[in-house]
Scaffold this motif. Structure first.
Motif, PDB file in Angstrom:
ATOM      1  N   LEU A  75       1.046  -1.293  -0.038  1.00 22.07           N
ATOM      2  CA  LEU A  75       0.166   0.079   0.038  1.00 22.07           C
ATOM      3  C   LEU A  75       0.770   1.375  -0.110  1.00 22.07           C
ATOM      4  O   LEU A  75       0.378   2.389  -0.905  1.00 22.07           O
ATOM      5  CB  LEU A  75      -1.078  -0.223   1.328  1.00 22.07           C
ATOM      6  CG  LEU A  75      -2.192  -0.878   1.081  1.00 22.07           C
ATOM      7  CD1 LEU A  75      -2.882  -0.860   2.406  1.00 22.07           C
ATOM      8  CD2 LEU A  75      -3.093  -0.474  -0.015  1.00 22.07           C
ATOM      9  N   MET A  76       1.861   1.276   0.741  1.00 20.90           N
ATOM     10  CA  MET A  76       2.840   2.500   0.761  1.00 20.90           C
ATOM     11  C   MET A  76       3.259   2.567  -0.537  1.00 20.90           C
ATOM     12  O   MET A  76       3.458   3.668  -1.015  1.00 20.90           O
ATOM     13  CB  MET A  76       3.856   2.273   1.788  1.00 20.90           C
ATOM     14  CG  MET A  76       4.832   3.428   2.220  1.00 20.90           C
ATOM     15  SD  MET A  76       6.245   3.154   3.110  1.00 20.90           S
ATOM     16  CE  MET A  76       7.284   2.636   1.528  1.00 20.90           C
ATOM     17  N   ASN A  77       3.716   1.602  -1.039  1.00 15.80           N
ATOM     18  CA  ASN A  77       4.595   1.652  -2.542  1.00 15.80           C
ATOM     19  C   ASN A  77       3.804   2.234  -3.357  1.00 15.80           C
ATOM     20  O   ASN A  77       3.904   3.153  -4.391  1.00 15.80           O
ATOM     21  CB  ASN A  77       5.066   0.396  -2.813  1.00 15.80           C
ATOM     22  CG  ASN A  77       6.048   0.581  -4.173  1.00 15.80           C
ATOM     23  OD1 ASN A  77       7.026   1.349  -4.004  1.00 15.80           O
ATOM     24  ND2 ASN A  77       5.835  -0.654  -5.013  1.00 15.80           N
ATOM     25  N   ASP A  87       0.518  10.526   7.933  1.00 19.36           N
ATOM     26  CA  ASP A  87      -0.017   9.207   8.392  1.00 19.36           C
ATOM     27  C   ASP A  87       1.073   8.042   8.202  1.00 19.36           C
ATOM     28  O   ASP A  87       0.999   7.254   8.808  1.00 19.36           O
ATOM     29  CB  ASP A  87      -1.266   9.231   7.670  1.00 19.36           C
ATOM     30  CG  ASP A  87      -2.416  10.155   8.150  1.00 19.36           C
ATOM     31  OD1 ASP A  87      -3.189   9.974   9.213  1.00 19.36           O
ATOM     32  OD2 ASP A  87      -2.441  11.374   7.470  1.00 19.36           O
ATOM     33  N   THR A  88       1.522   8.128   7.242  1.00 21.56           N
ATOM     34  CA  THR A  88       2.384   7.104   6.684  1.00 21.56           C
ATOM     35  C   THR A  88       3.705   6.923   7.414  1.00 21.56           C
ATOM     36  O   THR A  88       3.882   5.997   8.006  1.00 21.56           O
ATOM     37  CB  THR A  88       2.883   7.151   4.961  1.00 21.56           C
ATOM     38  OG1 THR A  88       1.999   7.182   4.331  1.00 21.56           O
ATOM     39  CG2 THR A  88       3.583   5.886   4.778  1.00 21.56           C
ATOM     40  N   LEU A 276      -6.917   1.698   5.489  1.00 24.92           N
ATOM     41  CA  LEU A 276      -5.649   2.415   5.126  1.00 24.92           C
ATOM     42  C   LEU A 276      -5.812   2.623   3.768  1.00 24.92           C
ATOM     43  O   LEU A 276      -5.453   3.630   3.022  1.00 24.92           O
ATOM     44  CB  LEU A 276      -4.234   1.959   5.340  1.00 24.92           C
ATOM     45  CG  LEU A 276      -3.198   2.520   5.066  1.00 24.92           C
ATOM     46  CD1 LEU A 276      -3.280   3.996   5.885  1.00 24.92           C
ATOM     47  CD2 LEU A 276      -1.812   1.753   5.635  1.00 24.92           C
ATOM     48  N   GLU A 277      -6.046   1.402   3.017  1.00 24.17           N
ATOM     49  CA  GLU A 277      -6.391   1.517   1.510  1.00 24.17           C
ATOM     50  C   GLU A 277      -7.323   2.603   1.175  1.00 24.17           C
ATOM     51  O   GLU A 277      -7.016   3.437   0.074  1.00 24.17           O
ATOM     52  CB  GLU A 277      -6.579   0.170   0.932  1.00 24.17           C
ATOM     53  CG  GLU A 277      -6.719   0.323  -0.602  1.00 24.17           C
ATOM     54  CD  GLU A 277      -6.715  -0.936  -1.208  1.00 24.17           C
ATOM     55  OE1 GLU A 277      -6.394  -1.179  -2.466  1.00 24.17           O
ATOM     56  OE2 GLU A 277      -7.018  -1.915  -0.543  1.00 24.17           O
ATOM     57  N   GLU A 278      -8.452   2.729   1.611  1.00 23.49           N
ATOM     58  CA  GLU A 278      -9.394   3.606   1.651  1.00 23.49           C
ATOM     59  C   GLU A 278      -9.054   5.058   1.783  1.00 23.49           C
ATOM     60  O   GLU A 278      -9.246   5.869   1.187  1.00 23.49           O
ATOM     61  CB  GLU A 278     -10.827   3.188   2.359  1.00 23.49           C
ATOM     62  CG  GLU A 278     -11.602   2.006   2.021  1.00 23.49           C
ATOM     63  CD  GLU A 278     -12.165   2.214   0.417  1.00 23.49           C
ATOM     64  OE1 GLU A 278     -12.554   3.361   0.128  1.00 23.49           O
ATOM     65  OE2 GLU A 278     -11.975   1.341  -0.436  1.00 23.49           O
TER      66      GLU A 278
END
Length: 288
Positions: A75-77, A87-88, A276-278
């Motif tokens: 997700l971060m990538n 947030d990250t 987190l994805e949302e």
């Protein structure tokens, strides 16, 4: 427990992106002799990065002793590879401190160390005292000194460099969790906006998954390990403000009951990674 695996190098902003790109193509990349040349880092830095990708939750080690990019790392990538969102950075910090291994000093300092201000020497002495009671196989004093020095630099070192291609700033220094003045390291009381509502909700949902508890009190959030008061140094008034804001979340609101001074929070039933994805998708939509 784990000590000194960072080789005295604190994490740099660009390292995680480089690691993900190469681990996706080769699960043993950071163990290869040619990794240093390919990734443009020194040999000891590669060993350090091997530690950091696991410690930050970006990668996991499988049963073949290979590194695989975690769901969080993916997700971060996909959405924030340069760690531009606070947030990250806050979630990366959370993963550093949410278990005793592999970064025991971080786990101890943010979950068990009660002092607000102290010198490095005091931190080292207090950590050694804690280890005497909790670690059967105590590491060397030099290893502990390197851990505490690296911890302080990770959060305090701004890493300014004239060469734009050589970014040496830590991705966590921007949060402002620690400040160092005249050799004294102080845990800074932050506002919830300094951490990010998305990261704060992520930690609550992670707690729900790990404990099976979906109802929690403000006091728990303030005082329990792995939650806001300890991990992010949030004072009670900021915790209340953050919780009030999360009751208005557009798709995963909490329920915050303050009747009869109960101050209880009912968490929504959603996986932290799905949440987190949302959040990342919402951020992308808002930027357009």
């Amino acid at each position: 427990m784990g000590y000194g695996q960072h080789q005295s190098f604190y994490l740099r902003i660009n390292w995680l992106r480089k690691a993900i790109k190469n681990i996706e193509n080769d699960n043993k990349f950071l163990y290869r002799e040619e990794a240093a040349e390919k990734i443009g880092l020194g040999k000891n830095m590669v060993q350090s990065l091997r530690h950091w990708v696991v410690a930050t939750g970006i990668a996991e080690v499988n049963n073949k002793a290979e590194q695989e990019i975690s769901a969080f790392g993916k997700l971060m990538n996909d959405y924030d590879p340069y760690v531009e969102l606070i947030d990250t950075a806050s979630i990366i910090h959370f993963h550093l401190v949410d278990a005793a291994e592999p970064s025991t000093a971080w786990y101890w300092y943010f979950n068990h160390y009660a002092k607000k201000s102290s010198t490095k020497e005091e931190i080292i002495d207090d950590f050694l005292f804690w280890l005497d009671k909790n670690e059967p196989k105590k590491p060397s004093v030099n290893s502990i000194k390197r851990d505490i020095d690296c911890l302080v630099r990770l959060y305090c070192d701004k890493g300014k460099n004239e060469d734009p291609e050589e970014v040496i700033q830590s991705p966590l220094s921007g949060i402002g969790l620690l400040i160092e003045e005249k050799s004294v390291i102080t845990k800074k009381n932050l506002k919830y906006s300094d951490i990010g509502l998305g990261a704060l909700m992520y930690t609550l949902l992670d707690y729900q998954i790990k404990t099976g508890i979906n109802q929690i009190s403000v006091e728990d959030i303030q005082k329990q390990d792995f939650l806001w008061g300890k991990v992010f140094h949030l004072p009670r008034n900021e915790i209340i403000k953050a919780l009030d804001s999360l009751t208005h979340h557009p798709y995963s609101p909490i329920r915050f009951d303050r009747t009869n001074r109960l101050d209880t929070i009912l968490l929504p039933k959603i996986n932290p990674l799905e949440f987190l994805e949302e959040e990342y998708k919402r951020y992308v939509r808002e930027r357009i």
